[in-house]
Design an enzyme around this catalytic site. Structure first.
Site, short mmCIF file in Angstrom:
data_model
loop_
_atom_site.label_atom_id
_atom_site.label_comp_id
_atom_site.label_asym_id
_atom_site.label_seq_id
_atom_site.Cartn_x
_atom_site.Cartn_y
_atom_site.Cartn_z
N LYS A 1 5.81 50.47 -44.24
CA LYS A 1 4.89 51.28 -45.04
C LYS A 1 4.07 52.12 -44.07
CE LYS A 1 0.77 51.05 -46.05
NZ LYS A 1 0.53 52.48 -45.78
N GLU B 1 -2.22 44.34 -34.37
CA GLU B 1 -2.70 45.14 -33.23
C GLU B 1 -3.85 45.96 -33.80
OE1 GLU B 1 -3.62 47.79 -31.12
OE2 GLU B 1 -1.64 48.76 -31.23
N CYS C 1 -6.15 53.37 -30.03
CA CYS C 1 -6.90 52.11 -30.01
C CYS C 1 -7.21 51.67 -28.59
CB CYS C 1 -6.16 51.05 -30.79
SG CYS C 1 -4.46 50.94 -30.30
N GLU D 1 -15.64 51.59 -32.58
CA GLU D 1 -14.59 52.44 -32.04
C GLU D 1 -14.90 53.89 -32.42
OE1 GLU D 1 -9.90 51.36 -31.67
OE2 GLU D 1 -10.81 51.21 -33.62
P1 ADP Z 1 -7.37 53.65 -40.02
O1 ADP Z 1 -8.85 53.46 -40.04
O2 ADP Z 1 -6.80 53.89 -38.70
O3 ADP Z 1 -6.82 54.55 -41.10
P2 ADP Z 1 -6.42 51.44 -41.53
O4 ADP Z 1 -6.43 50.02 -41.11
O5 ADP Z 1 -7.16 51.80 -42.75
O6 ADP Z 1 -6.84 52.22 -40.26
O7 ADP Z 1 -4.92 51.95 -41.74
C1 ADP Z 1 -3.81 51.49 -41.01
C2 ADP Z 1 -2.68 51.22 -41.98
O8 ADP Z 1 -3.11 50.23 -42.90
C3 ADP Z 1 -2.26 52.42 -42.82
O9 ADP Z 1 -0.86 52.37 -43.01
C4 ADP Z 1 -2.98 52.17 -44.13
O10 ADP Z 1 -2.33 52.77 -45.22
C5 ADP Z 1 -2.87 50.67 -44.21
N1 ADP Z 1 -3.84 50.03 -45.12
C6 ADP Z 1 -5.15 50.31 -45.29
N2 ADP Z 1 -5.69 49.47 -46.20
C7 ADP Z 1 -4.69 48.64 -46.62
C8 ADP Z 1 -4.61 47.56 -47.55
N3 ADP Z 1 -5.66 47.15 -48.24
N4 ADP Z 1 -3.41 46.96 -47.71
C9 ADP Z 1 -2.33 47.35 -47.00
N5 ADP Z 1 -2.34 48.35 -46.11
C10 ADP Z 1 -3.51 49.00 -45.92
#
Ligand code: ADP
Length: 485
Positions: free
Chosen positions: A179, A255, A289, A386
Site C-alpha cells: 500500500k 522503520e 528519516c 522531526e
Molecule cells: P508521513 O507523516 O510521512 O506521511 P505516515 O506515517 O502518516 O507518515 O505515512 C506513512 C504511510 O503510512 C503512508 O503510506 C500512509 O498512507 C500510511 N498510513 C497513515 N495512517 C495510516 C493508518 N491509520 N493505517 C494504515 N496506514 C496508514
C-alpha cells in the site's frame, strides 16, 4: 512525450492484473512543484485489499516452492528493468513528490541495488545441523518464508522504500501486497509495470493505491492470512499499526521517525563536517528519516563550522525538481510546509537566532528556504520533533559526556552522526550513542549491504544487509528421531 508516460499506470495491480477499485473511485495525484493534478488513480478500499490478499495467498503456494535460483533470476531481471528505465522512473518520482531529478535517479539506483542484493542473498538462506545429545537423533533448522506479507510505505522514497521491502520478501519466497503513500502511488504502480511479465506467479507482488490508508491498512494489519507487516513512516502511525497487528500476532518490521544528532568535535575536519552536514540535512529537502535534526558544535568551533557551512547553504539552488541543476525542491504538501514554519516560529520565539533563511521561499507554493538557526536549546519543539524540512538547527556543547547525553535525550534512535579525528573518541562515542546507525565522519550511511533500522521508538527490525532477509523467514526446528544408535 514526457519521459515518464510509458510508466504511467493508474489502476491497481492485483493478482497480476490492472484493475479499477471495486468502488470505481479515483483520487488525484498532485505535482507539488506546480500544485497541479497529474493523474487520477484507483482509490482502493477494503474489498480490493482483500482481493489482493487472496491473490497473495494463491501466489504464495507456487512462489514459495520455486528454487532460490529462480527467485534470484526474477529479482535480477527486475533490477535490470529498473535501471533500463532509470530516467523515466526518476521523472515520475520527481513529478509526484518533487525531489530534484538527480536525486530521483540516485533513488532508482539505490532501489535497484536492493533488488540485486536480495537476488544474491536468496541463494544464501542456509539452514543448520545441530549436534544432538543422543546418537538416535538428528537436529535440523530449516528457514522458510513467513507467508503472505504486506508493506505500507512512505512518499519520501516512493520507489526505494518499496524495493527495500519487496526484494527480501520475494527472495525469501513470500508474496507481498504494497500500500503506497497516497501522495505517491504512481512510482509504486510503475514498479509493478516493470515487474509485469517476469517469470513469477500472478499475485506475488500487488499494489493497492488508496486515499484512505486506514481502511486498507486495517485489512493488511488484521487479515489472518497476512503473516507479516513491514512499515516505514511516522512513529505515531507505526504504533497504531503495531497495535492492530497484535491481535493476530503478526510479525512486524517498523522503520519510524528519527531525531538525528550531528555532533562536531573541535578536533574534526571542519570542511568535511560541513559537507557531511549538507548531505545529511538538505538531501530530499530535509525530508528523510535519517536527516540531521540537531547539529551540536563543540564550544569554540561554532564559527569555524559556520564559515564552511553557510556558504554551502547559501549556494543551494531551490526550484522545481524537473529542472536540472535544482538542489532543493518543494516540500511534499502544504501541511508539511506549515509544520516546518511552525517549528521555526516556535524556536525563534524561544530565543533561536535565524542565521539564514527562516521562512517560505519566494517561489511560493510549498517551497521553503534552506535555513540555518543557531542558539537552539533542547526544550524547543524543533529540537524534539522531526523537522522534515531544509532547516539546520545549531547549538553548542562543552564536553563529550554532555553531548552524548543531549544526543540520547530523545525517544528516537534511528541515525546519529559525528565528526572527530580522535580514534579513541570515535569508538567511545559510537558505542555510547543509542542509535541503530552511526555515521562517523560521514553524513551518508545507507547502502544495500548494511543493516538499516532504529532502536527505541524509531523501530523494530532491519532492512538491507544479510539480516534483512531474516525478517521474512521463519525458523523451523526439525528433530529426526528413531535412528540407529
Ligand atoms: P508521513 O507523516 O510521512 O506521511 P505516515 O506515517 O502518516 O507518515 O505515512 C506513512 C504511510 O503510512 C503512508 O503510506 C500512509 O498512507 C500510511 N498510513 C497513515 N495512517 C495510516 C493508518 N491509520 N493505517 C494504515 N496506514 C496508514
Amino acid at each position: 512525450m514526457s519521459p515518464y508516460r510509458a510508466l504511467l499506470k493508474t489502476k491497481a495491480y492485483l493478482g497480476g492484473k490492472w484493475v479499477e477499485a471495486a468502488s470505481g473511485d479515483h483520487f488525484p495525484v498532485v505535482d507539488p512543484a506546480r500544485q497541479a493534478t497529474v493523474a487520477e488513480v484507483a482509490n482502493c478500499g477494503a474489498v480490493d485489499a482483500e482481493r489482493a490478499v487472496e491473490a497473495g495467498q494463491a501466489a504464495f503456494q507456487t512462489w514459495s516452492r520455486t528454487t532460490a535460483e529462480h527467485r534470484a533470476m526474477v529479482l535480477q531481471q527486475w533490477h535490470d528493468r529498473l535501471l533500463e528505465h532509470q530516467d523515466s522512473l526518476a521523472a515520475l518520482i520527481t513529478l509526484e513528490m518533487g525531489k530534484p531529478l538527480a536525486e530521483a535517479r540516485g533513488e532508482v539506483a539505490y532501489a535497484a541495488s536492493f533488488l540485486r542484493w536480495f537476488a544474491e542473498e536468496a541463494r544464501r538462506v542456509y539452514g543448520e545441523i545441530i549436534p544432538a545429545s543422543s546418537n538416535d537423533k538428528r537436529l535440523f533448522v530449516l528457514k522458510q518464508p513467513v507467508g503472505v506479507t504486506a508493506a505500507i510505505t512512505p512518499w519520501n522514497f516512493p520507489v526505494a522504500m518499496i524495493a527495500r521491502k519487496v526484494a527480501p520478501a520475494l527472495a525469501a519466497g513470500c508474496s507481498m501486497i504494497v500500500k503506497p503513500a497516497e501522495d505517491t502511488p504512481l512510482s509504486a504502480l510503475a514498479m509493478a509495470h516493470l515487474f509485469e511479465g517476469l517469470d513469477a506467479p500472478a499475485g506475488v507482488f500487488n499494489v493497492v493505491p488508496t486515499q484512505d490508508p486506514k481502511e486498507v491498512g486495517k485489512v493488511l494489519t488484521t487479515h489472518s492470512a497476512i503473516r507479516k507487516i513491514s512499515f516505514t513512516g511516522s512513529t505515531a502511525t507505526g504504533k497504531k499499526l503495531m497495535k492492530q497487528a497484535s491481535d493476530s500476532v503478526k510479525r512486524v518490521s517498523l522503520e519510524l521517525g528519527g531525531n538525528a544528532p550531528f555532533i562536531v568535535f573541535a578536533d574534526a575536519d571542519m570542511k568535511a563536517a560541513a559537507e557531511g552536514a549538507m548531505v545529511s540535512k538538505y538531501r530530499n529537502g530535509g525530508q528523510t528519516c535519517v536527516c540531521t535534526n540537531r547539529i551540536f558544535l563543540e564550544s569554540g568551533s561554532e564559527q569555524a563550522f559556520l564559515d564552511e557551512f553557510l556558504p554551502l547553504v547559501k549556494q543551494l539552488k531551490v526550484g522545481p525538481g524537473m529542472e536540472e541543476g535544482n538542489q532543493v525542491g518543494p516540500l511534499i504538501n502544504e501541511d508539511a510546509c506549515k509544520k516546518v514554519e511552525t517549528l521555526v516560529g516556535d524556536a525563534v520565539r524561544q530565543g533561536a537566532e535565524v542565521v539564514h533563511g527562516g521562512g517560505r521561499h519566494e517561489l511560493g507554493g510549498t517551497y521553503f528556504q534552506p535555513s540555518v538557526l543557531r542558539n537552539a536549546n533542547p526544550s524547543m519543539r524543533i529540537s524534539q520533533e522531526e523537522i522534515f524540512g531544509p532547516v539546520s538547527v545549531l547549538s553548542t556543547f562543552k564536553s563529550e559526556g554532555e553531548v552524548i547525553q543531549l544526543a540520547n535525550d530523545t525517544p528516537y534512535g534511528l541515525a546519529a552522526y559525528f565528526y572527530s579525528r580522535d580514534t579513541a573518541r570515535v569508538w567511545r562515542v559510537a558505542e555510547q550513542l543509542e542509535y541503530g546507525m552511526v555515521g562517523v565522519n560521514t553524513g551518508l550511511v545507507s547502502t544495500a549491504q548494511a543493516p538499516f533500522g532504529g532502536v527505541k521508538e524509531s523501530g523494530i527490525g532491519r532492512e538491507g544487509s544479510h539480516h534483512g532477509i531474516d525478517e521474512y523467514l521463519e525458523i523451523k526446528y526439525v528433530c529426526l528421531g528413531g535412528l540407529e544408535p
